[in-house]
Design an enzyme around this catalytic site. Structure first.
Site, mmCIF file in Angstrom:
data_model
loop_
_atom_site.group_PDB
_atom_site.id
_atom_site.type_symbol
_atom_site.label_atom_id
_atom_site.label_comp_id
_atom_site.label_asym_id
_atom_site.label_seq_id
_atom_site.Cartn_x
_atom_site.Cartn_y
_atom_site.Cartn_z
ATOM 1 N N GLY A 46 0.821 -1.198 0.000
ATOM 2 C CA GLY A 46 0.000 0.000 0.000
ATOM 3 C C GLY A 46 0.859 1.253 0.000
ATOM 4 C CB CYS A 47 0.147 4.702 1.113
ATOM 5 S SG CYS A 47 0.939 6.323 1.234
#
Length: 203
Positions: A46-47
């Site tokens: 993810g981020c």
């Protein structure tokens, strides 16, 4: 194609062919030789702001840690291009660690504790292929370990929420993210952090 006005403000990225040489390129382009017993590990969860921050906090002895892009089909990807989903890259972290002090298996197990691997191309509110869960191995030994942990502990830990969607694939070309993404949450306290990024107390 990068618009002219963007080409003036985007810092050129450096690339590294993973597993080809015993050294890798630093953010500034200067070569960094891996010390004895050190290896590279690459994870997408993810981020990358939060992923980097959590790994750095829980593994202070890492030789280095950076964020970047991997797994795509284009060269010199930029953050804007990767976020569009058009390049196929994942936001990822590259760790350089001392295998004699931090076994790769420990890093893989931690990876499965600090994000949700049951959601394909998504972490919390962040949706897109750039947010996929993936382990990019740089050796056959890493591949075997990653697959063992994925089939074993990770599948058991996450069974109540669903099946593990994490990809275990060979690392391809790595691209450093722009300088302002490195240590983003250290430099921007209170900045955005995906709510899926926290350490679970699995047994």
């Amino acid at each position: 194609m990068i618009p002219n006005f963007l080409s003036r403000i985007i810092t050129p990225l450096t690339s590294t062919k993973m597993g080809v040489t015993p050294s890798h390129t630093g953010i500034t382009g200067s070569p960094i030789t891996l010390p004895a017993n050190h290896q590279k590990a690459i994870f997408a969860a993810g981020c990358f702001w939060g992923v980097e921050h959590i790994f750095r906090k829980h593994f202070p002895g890492l030789h280095s840690l950076r964020v970047g892009y991997i797994g795509g089909s284009t060269t010199s990807p930029t953050y804007r291009a990767v976020c569009s989903g058009s390049t196929g890259h994942a936001e990822a972290v590259l760790l350089v660690y001392d295998e004699s002090k931090t076994p790769y298996r420990e890093l893989v197990e931690f990876f499965y504790r600090m994000h949700d691997p049951t959601t394909a191309n998504r972490q919390g509110p962040d949706v897109g292929t750039q947010y996929r869960s993936a382990i990019y191995y740089t050796s056959e030994e890493q591949r075997k370990t990653a697959e063992e942990v994925t089939r074993g502990k990770a599948s058991k830990w996450w069974a109540p929420q669903g099946s593990v969607k994490t990809e275990v694939v060979e690392a391809g070309e790595w691209w450093d993210a722009e300088d302002y993404h490195q240590r983003y949450l250290d430099n921007n306290p209170g900045g955005y952090e995906c709510p899926s990024h926290f350490v679970r107390n699995f047994q």
